[in-house]
Design a protein around this motif. Structure first.
Motif, mmCIF file in Angstrom:
data_model
loop_
_atom_site.group_PDB
_atom_site.id
_atom_site.type_symbol
_atom_site.label_atom_id
_atom_site.label_comp_id
_atom_site.label_asym_id
_atom_site.label_seq_id
_atom_site.Cartn_x
_atom_site.Cartn_y
_atom_site.Cartn_z
ATOM 1 N N LEU B 106 0.702 -1.116 0.112
ATOM 2 C CA LEU B 106 -0.132 0.022 -0.199
ATOM 3 C C LEU B 106 0.847 1.353 0.194
ATOM 4 O O LEU B 106 0.440 2.182 -0.604
ATOM 5 N N MET B 110 0.204 4.328 -2.850
ATOM 6 C CA MET B 110 -0.115 5.587 -2.122
ATOM 7 C C MET B 110 0.967 6.783 -2.194
ATOM 8 O O MET B 110 0.739 7.819 -1.687
ATOM 9 N N TYR B 112 4.229 6.480 -0.776
ATOM 10 C CA TYR B 112 4.916 6.878 0.663
ATOM 11 C C TYR B 112 5.946 5.957 0.482
ATOM 12 O O TYR B 112 6.055 4.934 0.209
ATOM 13 N N GLU B 190 -10.534 4.491 -7.860
ATOM 14 C CA GLU B 190 -9.997 4.742 -6.589
ATOM 15 C C GLU B 190 -10.778 5.578 -5.835
ATOM 16 O O GLU B 190 -11.065 5.212 -4.672
ATOM 17 N N PHE B 191 -11.406 6.367 -6.120
ATOM 18 C CA PHE B 191 -12.098 7.578 -5.395
ATOM 19 C C PHE B 191 -13.363 6.778 -5.543
ATOM 20 O O PHE B 191 -13.951 6.959 -4.050
ATOM 21 N N ALA B 193 -14.218 3.615 -5.004
ATOM 22 C CA ALA B 193 -14.247 2.390 -4.312
ATOM 23 C C ALA B 193 -13.050 1.861 -3.428
ATOM 24 O O ALA B 193 -12.846 1.548 -2.432
ATOM 25 N N ARG B 194 -11.793 1.787 -4.151
ATOM 26 C CA ARG B 194 -10.602 0.955 -3.810
ATOM 27 C C ARG B 194 -9.708 1.693 -2.938
ATOM 28 O O ARG B 194 -9.008 1.282 -2.110
ATOM 29 N N GLY B 195 -9.521 3.012 -3.096
ATOM 30 C CA GLY B 195 -9.080 3.775 -2.180
ATOM 31 C C GLY B 195 -7.543 4.422 -2.239
ATOM 32 O O GLY B 195 -7.118 5.042 -1.138
ATOM 33 N N THR B 196 -6.900 4.196 -3.183
ATOM 34 C CA THR B 196 -5.459 4.262 -3.198
ATOM 35 C C THR B 196 -5.273 5.576 -3.958
ATOM 36 O O THR B 196 -4.263 5.294 -5.071
ATOM 37 N N TYR B 197 -5.945 6.526 -3.742
ATOM 38 C CA TYR B 197 -5.537 7.776 -4.173
ATOM 39 C C TYR B 197 -4.461 8.584 -3.485
ATOM 40 O O TYR B 197 -4.364 8.408 -2.529
ATOM 41 N N ILE B 198 -4.325 9.755 -4.234
ATOM 42 C CA ILE B 198 -3.252 10.578 -3.583
ATOM 43 C C ILE B 198 -3.945 12.019 -3.637
ATOM 44 O O ILE B 198 -4.224 12.767 -2.878
ATOM 45 N N GLN B 431 -20.142 7.593 -4.170
ATOM 46 C CA GLN B 431 -19.627 6.892 -3.239
ATOM 47 C C GLN B 431 -20.885 6.480 -2.019
ATOM 48 O O GLN B 431 -21.118 5.424 -1.697
ATOM 49 N N LYS B 543 -9.324 14.813 0.133
ATOM 50 C CA LYS B 543 -9.755 14.432 1.477
ATOM 51 C C LYS B 543 -11.271 14.024 1.103
ATOM 52 O O LYS B 543 -11.937 14.749 0.338
ATOM 53 N N GLU B 544 -11.396 12.696 1.325
ATOM 54 C CA GLU B 544 -12.786 12.043 0.922
ATOM 55 C C GLU B 544 -14.067 12.751 1.559
ATOM 56 O O GLU B 544 -13.799 13.267 2.858
#
Lengths: 128, 548
Positions: B106, B110, B112, B190-191, B193-198, B431, B543-544
């Protein structure tokens, strides 16, 4: 009315369970605040204080539950916020439940817990 | 037609003493007990179906379908560190495999670095940790990149990973115009559902298009995006939403690419879709056929594509993980078999199905083999792959396909009216819709309205849920990664790194294609975290919206 913060610590983005539980607890008559993904323990605790919640509900799926619970419980004790209860749910091996409870987590809701069990469990903690 | 209708009325009156109980598909389409020619009132063979390999591709994208080539059977695997993965890759290549697949941890997904305190629990947890070009050099050490292709499950940091892959090729003396591979590079899901956005959606979209644009010119054999519906479906979307969100996203990407002056026929012929087939057999087959037909129309009518290849929906299909159970897990083999049959009848080009133990652990060698065997038995023993689109022409399936298509089309129109998928993501509407649907499904499972055998029906009280086994991560692996990273940070030319990062930042403020800048940064051994931080300063972080 019970106020609960649903929090998603760590990098894991699978928030389907966290959001479904948030909706279920709202339908069960609780005031629910959701942090969104990727929260550090400090963020979660600050949000809990700002929102004056009774309960923090952590959702973890990637296997970080022990590390996160340990850090959160330490900080809660350090800040003398022990009237905030912590519950945790998600992908949690049953063998880890006693460890989580010994850290001070009030209730653990592993996969397979129903919405009713979760809502009931949280009400019991508050009524205790 | 009238006489069939009359005969059907008579048949119903004679045989149904009382009205049979009502039924509907998983996504809510009502079902009759029987379908007849009456239900295909407005059906036109050439307009609605045509022939495989021809517009509108309802019956499949290739003329001979599986008689020409079977679908390719891919099973997914991830290893924690570059050296281990490299060994595994070499073994697979010796066994005759020609395509590799890489999953990343992850932090890498993402942006990092492994030494970021925020990620200390996640290094190497769900795939390989990549910090600098050196890790990628180790990953592909001794593997000739002109002889193989690699598929990367990477999105927000796709530009960095691709730049590293290109740098390794360069060092091997492999020219970019022969470099083959695939990056997922589908940030919108990713926005959703999956969540690995930056970064926020708009600059994220710019990066996606920068990659497509750059590769068209410099690395034409790289597949630069996979349009994905799989992830939103697993997150709770229904079949209509899966297809509609996927197609609406495709429309947005293509709009952006066309704005750069690129012709749709210059890049669409390489694009593949990633969708899912679950247990609701006929609805799923109808969904795939409907989506294939709709895509052909969108490419031709909306985007004025000329090349038929631009109108073909090439499909990588997964099975449904959300329907697997922890209790009596061997039953998941049956579930995956039904999914796989659906995948075959849908005419997919490649498939990956669930291992029976995936609901509670990382698949073992044995369970992964059963998944592969399931695909092989269906392909070679059953004969179901011998005829193209064998259900085509069924009164029921064609009726369902048309109703699916209309439903998906209505949903795309609504998204268009609300300003496109990007606006719907920014408002949090999509979402929230997905979460609401996920909640409703789970409630129905808990109430028994959705039947799950062995879990809420025909429950064997002696059986327990399988214990969840999480993948242990080796602490020495993370330590090794940190040592490697700190060595690189002291041994590289840090002045050069500072310079390339500064020019990346400057470029991000303007409208230049960012790929050349990212490639410079990667070549200087800038870390993935440093590169993404440079862009975070300019683009900001997403920021979601926590609407639920």
């Amino acid at each position: 009315m019970i106020r609960i913060l649903i929090a998603k610590p760590g990098l894991d983005g699978h928030d389907k369970g966290a959001k479904a539980v948030a909706l279920a607890l709202r339908d069960a008559g609780m005031e629910v605040i959701y942090t969104g993904r990727r929260q550090g323990v400090d963020n979660i605790l600050n949000a809990a204080i700002a929102e004056a919640v009774d309960v923090i509900g952590l959702s973890t799926l990637s296997g970080v539950h022990l590390e996160v619970a340990e850090e959160l419980m330490q900080k809660i004790k350090g800040k003398n916020l022990t009237d905030i209860h912590v519950v945790i749910g998600g992908v949690i091996p049953k063998k880890d439940i006693p460890k989580l409870e010994s850290l001070g987590v009030s209730r653990v809701f592993p996969i397979g817990s129903t919405f009713e069990e979760i809502a009931q469990g949280i009400k019991e903690i508050i009524d205790r | 037609m009238e006489s069939i209708k009359d005969e059907k009325d008579r048949w119903e009156k004679t045989n149904f003493k009382k009205q049979p109980s009502s039924a509907c598909t998983t996504s809510g389409l009502d079902l009759k007990t029987l379908y007849t020619p009456v239900d295909l009132d407005d059906f036109d063979y050439m307009r609605d179906l045509g022939f495989p390999g021809e517009y509108p591709f309802t019956r499949g994208v290739y003329p001979t379908m599986y008689r020409g080539n079977l679908w390719s059977m891919r099973q997914y695997a991830g290893f924690a560190d570059a050296e281990e993965s490299n060994k595994r890759f070499k073994y697979l290549l010796e066994q005759g495999q020609t395509g590799l697949s890489v999953a990343f941890d992850l932090p890498t997904q993402m942006g990092y670095d492994s030494d970021n305190p925020m990620v200390k629990n996640d290094v190497g947890r769900v795939g390989v940790a990549i910090d600098t070009l050196e890790d990628m050099e180790i990953l592909f050490d001794g593997i000739p990149l002109d002889k193989i292709t690699t598929s990367f499950t990477i999105n927000a940091t796709a530009a960095v990973i691709l730049a590293m892959y290109m740098a390794v090729a360069e060092k091997q003396g492999v020219p970019l115009n022969v470099l083959g591979g695939n990056i997922q590079n589908e940030i919108l899901k990713e926005f959703m559902a999956r969540g690995t956005y930056i970064y926020p959606p708009k600059p994220s979209l710019r990066l996606v298009v920068d990659i497509i644009d750059y590769c068209k010119e410099h690395a034409p054999r790289v597949n630069t995006i996979n349009f994905s519906g799989y992830h939103v479906r697993e997150a709770g979307a229904n079949a209509f939403q899966e297809a509609a969100y996927c197609l609406a996203s495709a429309i947005t990407y293509i709009d952006e690419v066309i704005k750069r002056g690129i012709d749709i026929d210059d890049f669409a012929p390489r694009i593949a879709f990633h969708l899912i087939v679950g247990l609701d057999f006929f609805e799923e087959i109808a969904k795939i056929r409907a989506t294939r037909r709709l895509w052909a129309k969108i490419a031709k009518e909306r985007f004025k594509a000329k090349n038929p290849k631009s109108m073909m929906l090439r499909l990588f299909c997964g099975s449904s993980a959300r329907e697997a159970t922890l209790r009596e897990p061997l039953n998941n083999i049956i579930r995956a078999t039904v999914d796989m049959m659906g995948i075959v009848f849908s005419g997919a080009q490649s498939a990956s199905i669930l291992s029976y133990d995936e609901a509670y652990t990382i698949p073992t060698e044995e369970s992964a083999l059963i998944s592969l065997r399931t695909q092989q038995i269906l392909a070679y023993e059953t004969g179901i792959a011998k005829v193209a689109d064998p259900f085509g022409g069924s009164y029921f399936l064609e009726n369902l396909t048309t109703r699916m298509e209309k439903g998906i089309e209505v949903m795309i129109d609504e998204i268009d009216k609300q300003g496109g998928i990007l606006a719907c993501i920014e408002s949090g509407k999509i979402q929230a819709d997905i979460s609401k649907n996920a909640y409703e499904i789970e409630k129905k499972k808990q109430s028994g309205e959705i039947i799950v055998i062995g879990v809420n029906k025909f429950v064997d009280e002696k059986k327990q849920d399988e214990e969840v086994v999480l993948q242990a991560i080796d602490p020495s692996m993370a330590r090794k990664q940190l040592e490697k990273l700190s060595r690189i940070k002291t041994s590289r030319d840090n002045e050069r790194v500072a310079k390339v990062l500064a020019s990346l930042k400057e470029a991000a403020k303007g409208t230049d294609n960012l790929m050349p800048y990212v490639r410079d940064a990667v070549r200087s051994y800038a870390t993935i975290g440093e590169i993404c931080d440079a862009l975070r300063v300019v683009f900001g972080e997403y920021k979601e919206s926590v609407v639920f």
